[in-house]
Design an enzyme around this catalytic site. Structure first.
Site, PDB file in Angstrom:
ATOM      1  N   ASP A 163      50.544 -13.871  39.407  1.00  0.00           N
ATOM      2  CA  ASP A 163      49.252 -13.715  38.729  1.00  0.00           C
ATOM      3  C   ASP A 163      49.308 -14.219  37.284  1.00  0.00           C
ATOM      4  O   ASP A 163      50.118 -15.093  36.960  1.00  0.00           O
ATOM      5  CB  ASP A 163      48.837 -12.227  38.810  1.00  0.00           C
ATOM      6  CG  ASP A 163      47.335 -12.064  38.930  1.00  0.00           C
ATOM      7  OD1 ASP A 163      46.626 -12.524  38.023  1.00  0.00           O
ATOM      8  OD2 ASP A 163      46.868 -11.472  39.921  1.00  0.00           O
ATOM      9  N   HIS A 235      43.594 -10.325  34.444  1.00  0.00           N
ATOM     10  CA  HIS A 235      43.627 -10.360  35.908  1.00  0.00           C
ATOM     11  C   HIS A 235      44.919  -9.773  36.481  1.00  0.00           C
ATOM     12  O   HIS A 235      44.890  -8.916  37.368  1.00  0.00           O
ATOM     13  CB  HIS A 235      43.439 -11.824  36.332  1.00  0.00           C
ATOM     14  CG  HIS A 235      43.142 -12.052  37.775  1.00  0.00           C
ATOM     15  ND1 HIS A 235      44.115 -12.313  38.699  1.00  0.00           N
ATOM     16  CD2 HIS A 235      41.966 -12.091  38.445  1.00  0.00           C
ATOM     17  CE1 HIS A 235      43.547 -12.502  39.886  1.00  0.00           C
ATOM     18  NE2 HIS A 235      42.242 -12.370  39.759  1.00  0.00           N
ATOM     19  N   SER A 555      40.236 -10.526  44.709  1.00  0.00           N
ATOM     20  CA  SER A 555      41.436 -10.334  43.875  1.00  0.00           C
ATOM     21  C   SER A 555      41.779  -8.865  43.757  1.00  0.00           C
ATOM     22  O   SER A 555      42.933  -8.508  43.548  1.00  0.00           O
ATOM     23  CB  SER A 555      41.197 -10.851  42.449  1.00  0.00           C
ATOM     24  OG  SER A 555      41.353 -12.229  42.389  1.00  0.00           O
TER      25      SER A 555
END
Ligand SMILES: *[C@@H]1O[C@H](CO)[C@@H](O)[C@H](O)[C@H]1NC(C)=O
Ligand SMILES: *[C@@H]1O[C@H](CO)[C@@H](O)[C@H](O)[C@H]1NC(C)=O
Ligand SMILES: *[C@@H]1O[C@H](CO)[C@@H](O)[C@H](O)[C@H]1NC(C)=O
Ligand SMILES: *[C@@H]1O[C@H](CO)[C@@H](O)[C@H](O)[C@H]1NC(C)=O
Length: 776
Positions: A163, A235, A555
């Site tokens: 990520d 994220h 996600s």
């Protein structure tokens, strides 16, 4: 798009909220481009697959071999005027996810390379799609939903997250309650970098590495804003804390979703592999991260990104997942956020990986209107502060109530406005913000509203059912209203629903396997966030930080499944990756919390098909004891690859090894679901027949008897033979055949049913979805 304040760097030229820095940045890039010489324009990054069996004996290692190949190009151009930084260069060598390397080469050099012994294939580096919705929405991990950790909390399991990095100081990555007994097989480490040193790792965050050679090659001279495993966008911090964050009391998003935050596998260890950069996201870096994760010894790879429209043999996630699968590493991946773009848009539709769709959860966020007549009306909002809205005038005014004209609204009364339901609530909200109206009440039952972007003004969205009472009161003499925010409602029904943004199957990479596999919570999930990245905004210019954020997307659903896979792996260390996927699929719940079939927010609230949600909502506790398992070996996947029209070299790019046998091609993988396809363009009323062979393994306690119970898709008939399966002991295998007789439909209808193997005492229900789908 989380970090709005710096979004212009990531999306150069598009969606720039802050025009000046954007122009400035574009200018810098432009100047940089002027310095670039022609040889740079010719060179780009290629990912190169090699057959290691061709490695000449005098090379001591694959690195040595690959380096010598790339170095041979350097000597050839020594006489030319190329500056050093633009000469051919080796970025990464890969040995776990694939055999090969990535290198910065010209087309001529590539052509020469193709003639080298052992060359398999090469293709350009690609950009990654990250699976957080573009509508800037939020998620929340609900501590009271059914995702309970199994009894061991995943203690001995290592989850590798591919990520954007991690915020190591987040409370979610504290190691309270975790032992020092990190599994002995662990070879990872905590890599030093910008604002990141080895002491930031602990017994929870046991590894942190970063891979930037691809992004640097694609942007020569670029300065990375955070050149380390530290997350500068949010994220990766969010996904890794969702999968395996520790318990954190008193977490909330500005008062919403208040409670104890925790990952699905709160005792599992986390290793971050940063491959996504503010400056770009490239396949070569993703491959390097996955290559290292496999080498380091992770048990589960959680990967919330994907490559659109990429064949399996050039898809980094597919390629690396194959190597991972051989080592029984579960790869849990996101289906993508292309939901509204129709069927066949999902990515990561990889037969040997887990593909996760996103759903809503049974929680909503809101505020309450208190009218002067004593009536209270609840509604949706995520306005991030407890604004003082006390007995202000409430205005319903025909000239203003479309709420679609900023200038008109700006000169309107200083009041809380009621806006009509003109089915453009997003536009209305932006006018209300721009006109700096005191506050507004919207009327809508648009399910998308709950996936709304950041709520930057004091607004509440109420249901049309409550509108008549609201209008009636607004017409009375001197109506007034008070508004409260920061409310959290749990037990919302129906839930889950397939999220509108979740990408739909069938898989374009391999349509013959039903994808997605399962659905997990993706909407309004609360998880950790870097405290220096915008989490909310008021008006146009007040940015607010928060250590926990709500964002939505596949996600966010993917790491839920990764966490559950970690728990299953902890409970059943002997299970293969296919067995874990099978347990998740056959125990998934197709019903919502009203005990009706799960609906689809992206399809007018009709029943969700398995192309939206796979087998249904992930059900961790049931997955612990699935009764029967559909297992698969690496050779089974090879048989599948051999049945395609892929060339031997394309297959070798995935399998890496010539030791696999291609003499038994079969498109019929032992998968826990069924999909029959038809081409709506060449539709005839002729009956089609598709036969599936399946082998199930008894993982229950001892002898058992199962009976088939079938619901055929509309317009199809199904036969199962035999209809009863007897097992005399644990781990015994039995086979059966399922035959679908179906017709295609010109309209491209999707129809679906199920096969359930019911254990005679009702202890296990082993359910497989059956879909008849158009090929898109
Ligand atoms: C490591 O970094 C942290 C945070 O930046 C800092 O507080 C600490 O002193 C550093 N430790 C070492 C050994 O450099
Ligand atoms: C605002 O909405 C109303 C009602 O739908 C419509 O008639 C009008 O044209 C719209 N005005 C603007 C400026 O879009
Ligand atoms: C395989 O077939 C598909 C569709 O029939 C086609 O698009 C693809 O190019 C073919 N691949 C190869 C390697 O021939
Ligand atoms: C296919 O869809 C059309 C329109 O949506 C419907 O009229 C028809 O009955 C459907 N056919 C089947 C077999 O479901």
């Amino acid at each position: 798009m989380p970090k709005q304040s710096s979004s212009c760097k990531r999306n150069m030229g598009i969606n720039c909220g802050v025009p000046l820095p954007c122009i400035f940045y574009a200018l810098q890039l432009f100047l940089l481009a002027l310095h670039v010489n022609t040889s740079l324009a010719e060179r780009s990054t290629y990912i190169v697959h090699m057959d290691k069996s061709f490695m000449p004996k005098f090379f001591t290692s694959h690195q040595h071999w690959y380096t010598s190949i790339v170095d041979s190009f350097k000597t050839e151009i020594q006489t030319s005027s190329d500056s050093h930084s633009f000469s051919p260069s080796l970025l990464y060598t890969y040995d776990n996810a694939l055999h090969g390397f990535s290198a910065f080469l010209s087309v001529d050099e590539l052509e020469t390379l193709k003639k080298s012994p052992g060359f398999v294939s090469a293709y350009n580096d690609k950009k990654v799609t990250v699976d957080t919705t573009h509508t800037t929405t939020f998620l929340s991990l609900n501590p009271s939903t059914g995702l309970l950790p199994a009894s061991n909390y995943g203690e001995d399991i290592i989850v590798g997250v591919i990520d954007s990095g991690i915020w190591p100081e987040s409370e979610s990555f504290r190691d309270d309650g975790l032992t020092k007994n990190i599994p002995a097989k662990w070879k990872g480490r905590c890599e030093v970098g910008q604002e990141f040193n080895a002491s930031l790792c602990n017994n929870k965050l046991i590894g942190a590495r970063y891979f930037n050679k691809g992004v640097r090659a694609a942007n020569p001279g670029v300065t990375l804003s955070m050149n380390s495993a530290r997350d500068s966008e949010g994220h990766g911090t969010h996904t890794s804390s969702t999968a395996a964050g520790n318990f954190v009391n008193g977490a909330s998003y500005f008062g919403y979703a208040k409670g104890t935050a925790r990952g699905v596998a709160p005792r599992s260890r986390v290793a971050m592999y940063k491959v996504l950069w503010d400056e770009g996201r490239y396949a070569s870096d993703v491959l390097a991260g996955m290559d290292q994760a496999i080498a380091d010894g992770v048990d589960v790879i959680s990967i919330s990104l994907g490559f659109d429209d990429t064949p399996l043999y050039e898809d980094p996630v597919a390629i690396a997942s194959f190597a991972a699968m051989e080592k029984n590493v579960v790869v849990s991946s996101s289906a993508g956020n292309e939901g509204t773009n129709g069927l066949g848009k999902l990515h990561n539709g990889i037969p040997w990986a887990l593909t996760v769709a996103a759903g809503t959860i049974d929680r909503s966020f809101g505020g309450t209107l208190s009218l002067g007549n004593g009536l209270t009306v609840p509604g949706f909002t995520l306005f991030p502060v407890n604004a003082l809205i006390n007995k202000l005038p409430l205005v319903y005014n025909k000239t203003l109530s479309a709420c679609n004209d900023t200038e008109l609204l700006y000169t309107g009364p200083n009041a809380i406005l009621i806006c009509d339901d003109i089915s453009d609530i997003y536009g209305q909200i932006s006018h209300i913000i721009a006109a700096e109206v005191l506050g507004a009440v919207f009327i809508s039952n648009d399910p998308y509203i709950h996936e709304l972007g950041r709520v930057r003004a004091p607004i509440v969205v109420v249901s049309p059912d409550d509108a008549p009472a609201l209008f009636k009161y607004a017409k009375s003499a001197e109506p007034i209203v008070s508004m409260t925010f920061q409310q959290t409602f749990v037990g919302t029904k129906p839930a889950p629903a397939a999220a509108f943004y979740s990408s739909r199957g069938p898989s374009s990479s391999y349509p013959g396997i039903l994808k997605p596999d399962i659905m997990a919570p993706g909407s309004l999930v609360l998880a950790a966030w870097p405290p220096n990245v915008e989490a909310a905004r008021i008006g146009r210019n007040v940015m607010l930080p928060s250590g926990y954020n709500l964002i939505s997307g596949t996600s966010m659903s993917c790491p839920h499944a990764s966490g559950v896979a970690a728990l299953l792996k902890g409970a059943h260390p002997e299970w293969s990756a296919a067995a874990i996927r099978s347990a998740l699929v056959t125990t998934a719940n197709p019903l919502d919390n009203t005990q009706n079939p799960i609906r689809d927010n992206g399809d007018n609230f009709n029943f969700a098909t398995p192309l939206a949600m796979g087998a249904g909502q992930i059900d961790p506790n049931r997955a612990l004891e699935p009764g029967l398992i559909y297992d698969a070996t690496p050779q089974d996947y090879v048989n599948l690859l051999c049945s395609t029209n892929f060339t031997r070299k394309q297959i070798l790019a995935i399998t890496r090894s010539r030791a696999y046998d291609c003499s038994n091609p079969s498109s019929d993988l032992n998968y826990p679901s069924f999909i029959a396809l038809y081409d709506p363009r060449h539709h005839t009323r002729k009956l089609r027949i598709q036969k599936f062979q399946r082998i199930v393994t008894n993982v229950g306690d001892g002898a058992a008897k199962y009976k088939a119970s079938v619901t055929a898709p509309k317009g199809s008939t199904i036969t199962v033979s035999p209809e009863t399966l007897f097992f005399s002991e644990t781990y015994e295998k039995r086979s059966y055949t399922l035959t679908i007789n179906y017709k295609g439909e010109k309209k491209g209808n999707v129809s679906f049913g199920e096969l359930v193997w019911v254990e005679e005492n009702g202890k296990y229900h082993v359910r497989s979805p059956i879909v008849v789908s158009p090929l898109v």
